[in-house]
Design an enzyme around this catalytic site. Structure first.
Site, PDB file in Angstrom:
ATOM      1  N   CYS A 130      63.280  13.186 -28.590  1.00 26.78           N
ATOM      2  CA  CYS A 130      64.691  13.243 -28.653  1.00 26.78           C
ATOM      3  C   CYS A 130      65.148  11.872 -28.424  1.00 26.78           C
ATOM      4  O   CYS A 130      64.262  10.848 -28.341  1.00 26.78           O
ATOM      5  CB  CYS A 130      65.244  14.054 -27.709  1.00 26.78           C
ATOM      6  SG  CYS A 130      64.851  15.803 -27.731  1.00 26.78           S
ATOM      7  N   ARG A 148      68.912  15.951 -29.756  1.00 25.73           N
ATOM      8  CA  ARG A 148      67.913  16.726 -29.635  1.00 25.73           C
ATOM      9  C   ARG A 148      67.160  16.875 -31.027  1.00 25.73           C
ATOM     10  O   ARG A 148      67.697  17.054 -32.054  1.00 25.73           O
ATOM     11  CB  ARG A 148      68.044  18.036 -28.962  1.00 25.73           C
ATOM     12  CG  ARG A 148      66.840  18.968 -28.905  1.00 25.73           C
ATOM     13  CD  ARG A 148      67.224  20.244 -28.350  1.00 25.73           C
ATOM     14  NE  ARG A 148      66.066  21.092 -28.195  1.00 25.73           N
ATOM     15  CZ  ARG A 148      65.831  22.341 -28.211  1.00 25.73           C
ATOM     16  NH1 ARG A 148      66.675  22.932 -28.617  1.00 25.73           N
ATOM     17  NH2 ARG A 148      64.505  22.669 -27.965  1.00 25.73           N
ATOM     18  N   LEU A 149      65.911  16.740 -30.948  1.00 26.66           N
ATOM     19  CA  LEU A 149      65.133  17.253 -32.129  1.00 26.66           C
ATOM     20  C   LEU A 149      64.084  18.229 -31.450  1.00 26.66           C
ATOM     21  O   LEU A 149      63.416  18.228 -30.638  1.00 26.66           O
ATOM     22  CB  LEU A 149      64.156  16.034 -32.511  1.00 26.66           C
ATOM     23  CG  LEU A 149      63.047  16.271 -33.710  1.00 26.66           C
ATOM     24  CD1 LEU A 149      63.652  16.615 -34.724  1.00 26.66           C
ATOM     25  CD2 LEU A 149      62.027  15.152 -33.627  1.00 26.66           C
ATOM     26  N   ILE A 204      61.634  20.894 -31.145  1.00 22.06           N
ATOM     27  CA  ILE A 204      60.250  21.084 -31.312  1.00 22.06           C
ATOM     28  C   ILE A 204      59.719  22.453 -30.590  1.00 22.06           C
ATOM     29  O   ILE A 204      59.070  23.130 -31.089  1.00 22.06           O
ATOM     30  CB  ILE A 204      59.361  19.831 -31.042  1.00 22.06           C
ATOM     31  CG1 ILE A 204      59.881  18.536 -31.648  1.00 22.06           C
ATOM     32  CG2 ILE A 204      57.904  20.247 -31.189  1.00 22.06           C
ATOM     33  CD1 ILE A 204      59.746  18.563 -33.251  1.00 22.06           C
ATOM     34  N   ASN A 207      63.143  12.795 -23.328  1.00 22.43           N
ATOM     35  CA  ASN A 207      62.598  12.389 -24.611  1.00 22.43           C
ATOM     36  C   ASN A 207      60.847  12.382 -24.585  1.00 22.43           C
ATOM     37  O   ASN A 207      60.263  11.707 -23.764  1.00 22.43           O
ATOM     38  CB  ASN A 207      62.841  10.886 -24.835  1.00 22.43           C
ATOM     39  CG  ASN A 207      62.132  10.456 -26.207  1.00 22.43           C
ATOM     40  OD1 ASN A 207      61.814  11.070 -26.893  1.00 22.43           O
ATOM     41  ND2 ASN A 207      61.918   9.222 -26.327  1.00 22.43           N
ATOM     42  N   GLY A 208      60.225  13.171 -25.336  1.00 20.70           N
ATOM     43  CA  GLY A 208      58.815  13.553 -25.246  1.00 20.70           C
ATOM     44  C   GLY A 208      58.324  14.721 -25.552  1.00 20.70           C
ATOM     45  O   GLY A 208      58.947  15.506 -25.997  1.00 20.70           O
ATOM     46  N   ASP A 262      59.350  22.538 -22.364  1.00 24.59           N
ATOM     47  CA  ASP A 262      58.304  21.641 -21.664  1.00 24.59           C
ATOM     48  C   ASP A 262      59.490  20.793 -20.650  1.00 24.59           C
ATOM     49  O   ASP A 262      59.015  20.415 -19.603  1.00 24.59           O
ATOM     50  CB  ASP A 262      57.683  20.911 -22.219  1.00 24.59           C
ATOM     51  CG  ASP A 262      58.355  20.183 -23.523  1.00 24.59           C
ATOM     52  OD1 ASP A 262      59.438  20.467 -23.855  1.00 24.59           O
ATOM     53  OD2 ASP A 262      57.842  19.036 -23.748  1.00 24.59           O
ATOM     54  N   GLY A 300      46.198   8.827 -35.348  1.00 19.28           N
ATOM     55  CA  GLY A 300      44.964   8.246 -34.711  1.00 19.28           C
ATOM     56  C   GLY A 300      45.312   6.975 -34.109  1.00 19.28           C
ATOM     57  O   GLY A 300      44.096   6.098 -33.690  1.00 19.28           O
TER      58      GLY A 300
END
Length: 627
Positions: A2, A49-50, A52, A74-75, A99, A366
């Protein structure tokens, strides 16, 4: 994943300013917008907000049961399921499955020590109403950003600098001392940014602001320990690393929305994709994304990416950015970045993220493999000189050298594409101290100084001292670990800055399993003579993944990151664009460049040179944020 923004103090901040701040970071969170005020109006938290995890219940800002603790976050906390179970056993009651709420209860239970329990990427601010205290933190390696501004009476923070610039109380000009750092490293080191007065909370740090101590107190909660583990064998290290890699990927597959992965055809991304396909409950739904250029084989590695996708059975999508895309997107990209960028790979990474966002909302990558597993060619170059020194002065049996001249020879072929670096590195200062030699390897101003006015480098001695304090800032004894430590503290955060902005610009959550802090801590304790055996890049990592990666990829010696054919475009398709940006009246009046030499450099940029790239990013940054 976010965007966060907020402040403490500043009672005169109006609704329009808050809206501007939230709008400035709206691309980070297109799925929702929320805000909260403390009872006395002293604290304000904003959130974009995104969605997930727990898309329905995870709205922010979020609070505890009695609304005395509020968070904007955020995270992603990957071990949130395990943490929620243990916290429930301790009596905590949850109203969501997100979370975010786990962090709140973790803070209630452990206070500042809550950070020790989190596995993930995060930047958050918690307002504790009872204590009248703001607690802010950033993850251990800096995957997620956190910027702040402070003056007596006001403290403000945001995921991006443009969020801070939305407030009327802040007007930041360019920081010319930080500009000196950018010209040398193509990033800033330490907490300063290129904007005066705006700082970044460093990775592995937290910040507290309360009424007792009105100025923010910054503390480090995590750092690397290079205390060597001489009690275990290479076989043990191999088995343990395999377990950690698998677990890091497995917990990052937790998502309530579609998930995919970057796939460049190199070791790191191919490993992440291979492990994800083995560990995912529905591997046939995984999608991978690759970028390349049509200007020649040296700019196109899709054959390796296709090979990796075919072996793992995942779908692969490709995109081929053009010079036209570059002209169209670079000014916008600099806006998303907030500061000039670390390297040209920013552009194709942005385009691949665009492609990925059309199919998934979460993507694995990666990033970090070179810094954690010792994969850069410059580590070989640094040790080649050490081996020569050892052979000449007959000190090569000292463990300080890690590898000998005889054992390094088989891996020298990796340097065949780095002849310009070799020439520069050995042109001056041979056998100087380690800190001087690595500074020379990391100095990105090679070939570029002549286009800038000398005053911009007037702070170079201070820059070197700041660099030196980081280079010797750990308990590392070997040259390799000192190089790795500096890269973890400076080079990697610059790359993660790119990772964050190129993904969030498209509302895409990027996860980097190789940077799980458990892997980083484990690798730091392995003796260099094992993890960099014979100066073979990623020696131990290669042993672990040998059975899951195609042999053609495992044995590659020609991987060069994400090369962009800029030097070809400069002479043709980008010629007018370069002139319009760098040679216009605004650039001439700025007194940053020596215009006659800049014009010459535009005509003579070498393959993979960064002179024009650095100048372009810098001038576009001035145009976007100050003109």
């Amino acid at each position: 994943m976010c965007g966060i923004v907020g402040f403490v103090g500043g009672h005169d901040v109006g609704a329009e300013e808050k809206k501007r701040a939230l709008d400035a970071i709206s691309h980070r969170g297109p799925d929702g917008c929320g805000e909260w005020h403390s009872k006395n109006g002293r604290a304000w938290l904003g959130h974009r907000r995104l969605s997930i995890i727990d898309p329905e219940g995870g709205k922010q800002p979020c609070c505890n049961e009695d609304e005395t603790v509020w968070i904007t976050f955020n995270g992603c906390i990957y071990n949130y399921l395990e943490l929620s179970q243990s916290l429930r056993k301790k009596g905590h009651k949850f109203k969501t499955h997100s979370d975010t709420e786990v962090i709140i209860h973790c803070y209630e239970e452990y206070g500042e020590k809550c950070l020790d329990h989190l596995i993930g990427m995060f930047a958050f601010a918690i307002w504790d109403e009872n204590r009248k205290q703001l607690f802010c933190a950033r993850d251990r390696v800096g995957v997620k950003p956190f910027y702040y501004y402070y003056r007596p009476g006001i403290f403000a923070f945001s995921s991006e600098i443009k969020g801070l610039l939305s407030f009327d109380f802040l007007s930041a000009g360019p920081d010319h001392n930080a500009l000196n750092e950018y010209l040398i490293f193509q990033t800033t080191i330490g907490p300063n940014t290129l904007f005066q007065g705006i700082k970044k909370l460093l990775p592995g740090n937290y910040l507290i602001l309360d009424e007792k101590t009105p100025a923010p107190r910054v503390r480090e909660y995590w750092d690397l320990d290079f205390q060597m583990d001489y009690d275990h064998t290479e076989a043990y290290f191999t088995d343990r690393l395999r377990f950690l890699l698998e677990d890091a990927v497995k917990i990052r597959l937790r998502s309530d929305v579609p998930l995919g992965a970057h796939l460049s055809g190199g070791l790191d991304s191919s490993t992440v994709v291979a492990l994800a396909s083995l560990l995912h409950s529905e591997p046939d739904k995984l999608k991978t994304f690759t970028g390349a250029f049509e200007e020649g084989e040296q700019f196109n590695e899709t054959n390796f990416a296709r090979l990796a996708a075919e072996k793992t059975g995942v779908a692969n999508y490709e995109i081929y950015p053009t010079a036209g895309d570059f002209v169209e997107t670079l000014p916008e990209l600099i806006y998303f970045m907030d500061e000039p960028a670390a390297g040209p790979g920013l552009f194709p990474q942005f385009m691949v993220s665009k492609l990925a966002s059309e199919h998934v909302k979460v993507i694995l990558g990666g990033q970090g493999g070179d810094e954690i597993f010792a994969g850069y060619a410059r580590y070989i170059l640094g040790y080649l000189e050490e081996c020569l020194r050892g052979a000449i002065f007959q000190t090569g049996d000292n463990p300080h050298y890690v590898t000998t001249l005889q054992t390094i020879v088989p891996n020298l072929a990796i340097l065949n594409k780095y002849v310009p670096m070799l020439k520069y590195f050995w042109n001056d200062g041979l056998f100087e101290s380690q800190e001087h030699r690595y500074f020379r390897l990391m100095d990105r101003s090679l070939g570029a100084r002549e286009i800038y006015n000398e005053e911009l480098f007037s702070n170079e001695k201070t820059v070197f001292e700041n660099y030196k304090s980081i280079f010797f800032g750990s308990n590392a004894k070997s040259f390799l670990n000192r190089m790795l430590f500096f890269d973890l503290k400076v080079h990697l955060p610059a790359l993660l800055h790119v990772e964050d902005r190129t993904s969030m610009a498209w509302g895409l959550e990027s996860r980097v399993p190789l940077l799980d802090h458990r892997i980083i801590e484990f690798m730091a304790a392995i003796p260099p003579v094992i993890k960099f055996k014979g100066a073979e890049p990623k020696y131990l990592f290669r042993k672990v993944i040998a059975n899951i990666i195609p042999e053609e990829i495992l044995n590659r010696k020609d991987k060069m990151g994400f090369p962009v054919p800029l030097h070809l475009w400069y002479k043709g398709k980008l010629k007018n664009f370069i002139s319009d940006v760098l040679l216009d009246p605004g650039a001439r009046k700025r007194s940053i460049f020596k215009m006659d030499r800049l014009e010459k450099a535009v005509r003579s940029e070498k393959e993979f040179g960064r002179t024009i790239w650095g100048a372009l990013c810098l001038e576009l940054w001035f145009k976007k944020f100050f003109d």
